[in-house]
Write a protein that holds these residues in place. Structure first.
Motif, PDB file in Angstrom:
ATOM      1  N   TRP A 357      29.758  26.595   4.066  1.00 20.33           N
ATOM      2  CA  TRP A 357      28.632  25.771   3.605  1.00 20.33           C
ATOM      3  C   TRP A 357      28.564  24.463   4.392  1.00 20.33           C
ATOM      4  N   GLN A 358      29.710  23.859   4.611  1.00 20.47           N
ATOM      5  CA  GLN A 358      29.681  22.580   5.349  1.00 20.47           C
ATOM      6  C   GLN A 358      29.301  22.825   6.818  1.00 20.47           C
ATOM      7  N   TRP A 359      29.739  23.953   7.339  1.00 17.67           N
ATOM      8  CA  TRP A 359      29.354  24.312   8.721  1.00 17.67           C
ATOM      9  C   TRP A 359      27.828  24.373   8.812  1.00 17.67           C
ATOM     10  N   VAL A 360      27.212  25.083   7.867  1.00 19.07           N
ATOM     11  CA  VAL A 360      25.758  25.255   7.872  1.00 19.07           C
ATOM     12  C   VAL A 360      25.053  23.912   7.635  1.00 19.07           C
ATOM     13  N   ALA A 361      25.600  23.105   6.741  1.00 18.27           N
ATOM     14  CA  ALA A 361      24.945  21.834   6.386  1.00 18.27           C
ATOM     15  C   ALA A 361      25.038  20.804   7.514  1.00 18.27           C
ATOM     16  N   GLY A 362      25.937  21.053   8.465  1.00 18.78           N
ATOM     17  CA  GLY A 362      26.115  20.080   9.544  1.00 18.78           C
ATOM     18  C   GLY A 362      27.125  18.999   9.190  1.00 18.78           C
ATOM     19  N   THR A 363      27.768  19.134   8.055  1.00 22.17           N
ATOM     20  CA  THR A 363      28.796  18.144   7.686  1.00 22.17           C
ATOM     21  C   THR A 363      30.191  18.691   7.997  1.00 22.17           C
ATOM     22  N   GLY A 364      30.237  19.924   8.526  1.00 25.13           N
ATOM     23  CA  GLY A 364      31.541  20.576   8.740  1.00 25.13           C
ATOM     24  C   GLY A 364      31.890  20.708  10.197  1.00 25.13           C
ATOM     25  N   ASN A 365      32.264  21.927  10.617  1.00 29.14           N
ATOM     26  CA  ASN A 365      32.855  22.112  11.935  1.00 29.14           C
ATOM     27  C   ASN A 365      31.892  22.636  13.002  1.00 29.14           C
ATOM     28  N   ASP A 366      30.607  22.665  12.705  1.00 21.50           N
ATOM     29  CA  ASP A 366      29.669  23.137  13.722  1.00 21.50           C
ATOM     30  C   ASP A 366      29.545  22.059  14.793  1.00 21.50           C
ATOM     31  N   THR A 367      29.638  22.485  16.070  1.00 23.51           N
ATOM     32  CA  THR A 367      29.500  21.503  17.151  1.00 23.51           C
ATOM     33  C   THR A 367      28.023  21.129  17.364  1.00 23.51           C
ATOM     34  N   ARG A 368      27.128  21.910  16.721  1.00 26.19           N
ATOM     35  CA  ARG A 368      25.688  21.546  16.782  1.00 26.19           C
ATOM     36  C   ARG A 368      25.204  21.302  15.357  1.00 26.19           C
ATOM     37  N   PRO A 369      25.563  20.164  14.785  1.00 26.16           N
ATOM     38  CA  PRO A 369      25.281  19.944  13.364  1.00 26.16           C
ATOM     39  C   PRO A 369      23.792  19.903  13.024  1.00 26.16           C
ATOM     40  N   ASN A 370      22.927  19.693  14.035  1.00 25.34           N
ATOM     41  CA  ASN A 370      21.491  19.624  13.734  1.00 25.34           C
ATOM     42  C   ASN A 370      20.794  20.970  13.856  1.00 25.34           C
ATOM     43  N   ARG A 371      21.560  22.004  14.095  1.00 24.23           N
ATOM     44  CA  ARG A 371      20.996  23.353  14.252  1.00 24.23           C
ATOM     45  C   ARG A 371      20.155  23.723  13.013  1.00 24.23           C
ATOM     46  N   VAL A 372      18.940  24.222  13.265  1.00 20.60           N
ATOM     47  CA  VAL A 372      18.097  24.684  12.144  1.00 20.60           C
ATOM     48  C   VAL A 372      17.780  26.160  12.376  1.00 20.60           C
ATOM     49  N   ILE A 373      18.080  26.965  11.385  1.00 24.10           N
ATOM     50  CA  ILE A 373      17.811  28.392  11.511  1.00 24.10           C
ATOM     51  C   ILE A 373      16.427  28.675  10.947  1.00 24.10           C
ATOM     52  N   ASN A 374      15.572  29.304  11.756  1.00 24.69           N
ATOM     53  CA  ASN A 374      14.240  29.648  11.265  1.00 24.69           C
ATOM     54  C   ASN A 374      14.303  30.999  10.538  1.00 24.69           C
ATOM     55  N   PRO A 375      14.051  30.984   9.229  1.00 26.87           N
ATOM     56  CA  PRO A 375      14.256  32.223   8.466  1.00 26.87           C
ATOM     57  C   PRO A 375      13.327  33.365   8.879  1.00 26.87           C
ATOM     58  N   ILE A 376      12.126  33.026   9.323  1.00 20.76           N
ATOM     59  CA  ILE A 376      11.191  34.102   9.684  1.00 20.76           C
ATOM     60  C   ILE A 376      11.637  34.766  10.993  1.00 20.76           C
ATOM     61  N   ARG A 377      12.018  33.932  11.954  1.00 18.07           N
ATOM     62  CA  ARG A 377      12.491  34.515  13.221  1.00 18.07           C
ATOM     63  C   ARG A 377      13.733  35.367  12.992  1.00 18.07           C
ATOM     64  N   GLN A 378      14.610  34.877  12.131  1.00 14.91           N
ATOM     65  CA  GLN A 378      15.828  35.641  11.810  1.00 14.91           C
ATOM     66  C   GLN A 378      15.464  36.957  11.138  1.00 14.91           C
ATOM     67  N   ALA A 379      14.477  36.896  10.244  1.00 16.36           N
ATOM     68  CA  ALA A 379      14.073  38.100   9.508  1.00 16.36           C
ATOM     69  C   ALA A 379      13.548  39.159  10.471  1.00 16.36           C
ATOM     70  N   VAL A 380      12.686  38.729  11.375  1.00 16.20           N
ATOM     71  CA  VAL A 380      12.077  39.672  12.311  1.00 16.20           C
ATOM     72  C   VAL A 380      13.154  40.273  13.221  1.00 16.20           C
ATOM     73  N   ARG A 381      14.127  39.460  13.570  1.00 18.62           N
ATOM     74  CA  ARG A 381      15.173  39.931  14.473  1.00 18.62           C
ATOM     75  C   ARG A 381      16.193  40.847  13.781  1.00 18.62           C
ATOM     76  N   PHE A 382      16.622  40.451  12.574  1.00 21.04           N
ATOM     77  CA  PHE A 382      17.749  41.177  11.966  1.00 21.04           C
ATOM     78  C   PHE A 382      17.333  42.149  10.857  1.00 21.04           C
ATOM     79  N   ASP A 383      16.037  42.129  10.512  1.00 21.80           N
ATOM     80  CA  ASP A 383      15.519  43.107   9.557  1.00 21.80           C
ATOM     81  C   ASP A 383      14.150  43.554  10.076  1.00 21.80           C
ATOM     82  N   PRO A 384      14.128  44.131  11.301  1.00 24.52           N
ATOM     83  CA  PRO A 384      12.857  44.327  11.996  1.00 24.52           C
ATOM     84  C   PRO A 384      11.861  45.183  11.225  1.00 24.52           C
ATOM     85  N   ASP A 385      12.319  46.131  10.435  1.00 26.46           N
ATOM     86  CA  ASP A 385      11.365  46.972   9.699  1.00 26.46           C
ATOM     87  C   ASP A 385      11.135  46.488   8.276  1.00 26.46           C
TER      88      ASP A 385
END
Ligand SMILES: Cc1cc2nc3c(=O)[nH]c(=O)nc-3n(C[C@H](O)[C@H](O)[C@H](O)COP(=O)(O)OP(=O)(O)OC[C@H]3O[C@@H](n4cnc5c(N)ncnc54)[C@H](O)[C@@H]3O)c2cc1C
Length: 425
Positions: A357-385
């Motif tokens: 959770w802290q990794w995702v929130a940017g308060t943890g160990n991610d070296t790119r704490p400002n990373r934003v995941i776009n849910p629609i792009r992720q959906a199309v990519r990882f659940d294409p049908d």
């Protein structure tokens, strides 16, 4: 030594169990003990836990032993049993969370007060937390990739077979608490026996396909070994040693070790920001409730949240999408989401849940704490049908193909399903 108590916690197995093996070597009699925390028994994980305990007891009985089960405070109950049986020492597997460490400290103090020996052993991780330190200084690794490099080269302890014989005292009253246990989990049965079968099948048939299939939301092609690792039904060291050629899979096991060593160094991980970034969160109860209920209007997020509610489990890719949506799009405090996951996840454990959770929130160990995941792009990519979404959102059952990821763009409204809480395109 005459009698040694082995206090089990998150290590509910007989194979590769250093504390149990040492007790069998050091003492004439060994008392395997588990003390049930009533809160855990009532929680989502309660039904699974009771199956783990029943299986552990069977395994110990097959080796001439038994499992003593008590109800209450582990420190008080352990010392009480030690005095009852005139035991000389208590052995435990070392753990990392603040809660577990305070229990270990209290137990060590009480043992000292009663002139009992007290020893901790490895076994919860592949490489013990605190064993690896960065050359540049510091007591733990803050970044995953250099940790992975050091971890891959680190020496492993010797793996241990299950003890052949566990000689319990003749007057041991085993006990089985009558309190309230949560019902069994609908999909996964607890215990080392099931865990070992599942591990063998996974390693034989599936691990080779892991790198390709790990993000396939509908295919559900990950191991689902996390609840077994969470309760220690499997030795992570044994799993790693058998996963020959499963490079990407072993890398995930390293993530598990990574979060354990972070938690060991920063036990407040479930409460305080690991890296304080001065973020301000929205105190938005409406958004938080919609997220928990799987009613944000973003199908991929809602499918993940409903999978969690229905199964007590969620695919890793969906965990990333749903958690990121809460903290980066709705700007709700990571603690709100982490507590909800903690309550519902069968594999919920402090280092992995709060560390991720802290990794995702940017308060943890991610070296790119400002990373934003776009849910629609992720959906199309990882659940294409759109199969994963339709599986958990009956409202969208009739929407075909990837149109299911943007129901608000459909010419006719989808009844009973809300519009998105925040604009996404
Ligand atoms: C917000 C969030 C919360 C999470 N909470 C937990 C949690 O409470 N408990 C938990 O075990 N995992 C947690 N994870 C990590 C990961 O999602 C699960 O370990 C994984 O989905 C379990 O499924 P599996 O056993 O099929 O994993 P596989 O993909 O088969 O991986 C094998 C094992 O590697 C370990 N692993 C895989 N990914 C991670 C990771 N990112 N971090 C740490 N270990 C990992 C797990 O022990 C897992 O069982 C969380 C991830 C996120 C993004």
């Amino acid at each position: 030594m005459d009698t040694v108590i082995v206090l089990f916690n998150r290590d509910l197995r007989v194979h590769d169990h250093p504390a149990l093996t040492a007790a069998c070597a050091d003492a004439r009699r060994v008392v395997p003990l588990f003390v049930v925390d009533p809160e855990l028994a009532r929680s989502t994980r309660g039904g699974f836990l009771v199956e783990c305990l029943a299986d552990l007891r069977d395994s110990l009985r097959r080796r001439g032993g038994d499992l003593a089960v008590r109800w209450g405070d582990p420190v008080a109950e352990t010392v009480r049993l030690a005095r009852e049986l005139s035991a000389r020492a208590v052995y435990v597997s070392a753990d990392v969370s603040a809660f577990a460490r305070s229990r270990e400290r209290r137990l060590a103090e009480e043992c000292a007060r009663h002139r009992l020996g007290f020893r901790t052993f490895p076994g919860l991780t592949i490489v013990p937390p605190g064993a690896l330190r960065p050359s540049g200084g510091g007591d733990h690794y803050r970044v995953f990739t250099p940790y992975l490099r050091a971890w891959s080269r680190a020496e492993r302890r010797r793996m241990l077979p299950a003890p052949e014989w566990v000689p319990v005292p003749g007057n041991l009253r085993s006990g089985w608490p009558e309190g309230t246990w949560r019902a069994s989990h609908p999909l996964l049965t607890g215990g080392e026996t099931v865990a070992r079968k599942r591990m063998a099948q996974w390693l034989r048939w599936c691990v080779g396909d892991y790198a390709e299939g790990q993000d396939d939301l509908a295919g559900n092609r990950t191991s689902k070994l996390s609840p077994y690792l969470r309760f220690g039904c499997l030795s992570p060291l044994e799993l790693e040693s058998l996963a020959e050629g499963g490079g990407e899979f072993v890398r995930q096991l390293c993530w598990r070790d990574f979060h354990h060593q972070v938690t060991f160094a920063f036990p407040r991980i479930n409460r305080d920001d690991y890296r304080s970034r001065g973020l301000s969160w929205h105190d938005d109860e409406h958004a938080a409730q919609a997220w928990k209920a799987g009613m944000t209007g973003v199908p991929i997020v809602d499918a993940g949240m409903r999978q969690l509610r229905a199964e007590g489990w969620m695919h890793n890719r969906a965990r990333l999408i749903t958690s990121s949506f809460l903290v980066k799009w709705l700007k709700v405090d990571w603690r709100v989401g982490a507590e909800h996951f903690w309550k519902l996840l069968l594999d919920g454990d402090v280092p992995n849940n709060y560390g991720n959770w802290q990794w995702v929130a940017g308060t943890g160990n991610d070296t790119r704490p400002n990373r934003v995941i776009n849910p629609i792009r992720q959906a199309v990519r990882f659940d294409p049908d759109g199969e994963y979404v339709r599986r958990y959102l009956p409202e969208l059952e009739t929407v075909r193909g990837r149109a299911v990821h943007r129901p608000w763009r459909l010419p006719s409204a989808v009844h009973g399903y809300p519009g998105p809480l925040v604009p996404l395109d």
